[in-house]
Design a protein around this motif. Structure first.
Motif: not given
Length: 298
Positions: A71-72, A84-87, A104-105
């Protein structure tokens, strides 16, 4: 095979929305119909029963034994935009017990930050936050339900499950979102102390029973303070999935958009991933991360 709902220039919701999917056909088979508040043939009891059926059908609609998504998150406000980018990982334990893990990555200042939520039957839930800078797992007090998750417009409560029995439900009419018709379902907490919201009004798509919009009311105000809206919904592996949604803070003008890049259901994600040890060790998640070619992690 994917199927997309087209023509929806809408906004919808996210959070505990993962359960707001069900089948209208089921309701039709069980005799569901809404005749409006002025139809004297429909008693208040019947109206309450129909509202409860609708809420329960949406809640019970299958969303997979487990799911993982990339997900962005886009935060907008005060003339600035942050991305932000996350799984996200979810496991359905059955009997209203659901576990989720967010990680978050990107960017570097939040990379590694994780949130573990375990929702149990009834009003019981646990949440833990992992901050890599401190290398510590911290339990989140239930009193922080109204706290903003990593500075977004989502409260911690928005990221936890809410069972149908925790609210009184009432069908209050119909509306349209982006040209799509929907049924308005009002939900008010049975116990005011277990929610930061005094009321929610969901606009539920009649064909797939996904909420196209959720208005959140706080402190018994007459106008909503937040709104969650969806723009794109696809069917993946047989499950209706919201791919683009935005939470609006109607008081400050801020917003938080969630764009799903990729999602996989029913991979057999182990329970051990949803533990404090799993929360502090993101290497355990890697085998279960969906990886779209255009969204590979740097």
């Amino acid at each position: 095979m994917m199927k997309t709902i087209t023509g929806m220039t809408v906004h919808i919701s996210f959070s505990n929305i993962r359960r707001w999917v069900a089948t209208l056909s089921l309701l039709m088979l069980t005799g569901f119909s809404w005749a409006g508040p002025h139809n004297s043939a429909v008693t208040n009891a019947n109206q309450q029963s129909e509202a409860l059926k609708l809420a329960q059908a949406v809640y019970d609609n299958p969303t997979g034994q487990d799911a993982s998504s990339q997900v962005v998150m886009v935060l907008e406000g005060s003339g600035s935009t942050r991305q932000r980018m996350l799984f996200s990982y979810a496991l359905d334990k059955g009997n209203a017990e659901r576990w989720t893990l967010l990680r978050f990555v990107k960017p570097n200042d939040v990379a590694g930050t994780g949130l573990l939520t375990k929702d149990y039957p009834g009003d019981e839930s646990d949440q833990w936050l992992y901050l890599p800078a401190l290398e510590r797992v911290r339990r989140i007090a239930s009193s922080r339900k109204g706290g903003r998750f990593v500075g977004s417009d989502f409260y911690y409560e928005d990221l936890s499950d809410r069972e149908v029995s925790m609210d009184h439900h009432r069908i209050i009419g119909k509306d349209k979102v982006g040209g799509a018709g929907c049924t308005l379902l009002e939900s008010i907490p049975v116990d005011k102390s277990n929610s930061v919201y005094s009321k929610r009004i969901l606009c539920i798509h009649p064909g797939i029973l996904v909420p196209l919009r959720i208005d959140y009311y706080e402190n018994n105000r007459e106008e909503p303070t937040k709104r969650l809206q969806a723009r794109k919904i696809k069917r993946v592996q047989g499950y209706w999935t919201i791919f683009d949604s935005t939470m609006y803070d109607l008081q400050s003008g801020r917003s938080t958009k969630l764009i799903t890049i990729d999602i996989k259901y029913d991979q057999g994600i182990p329970e051990t991933l949803f533990s404090q040890r799993g929360l502090s060790d993101d290497s355990r998640e890697i085998p279960f991360r969906p990886q779209s070619e255009d969204s590979q992690e740097e």
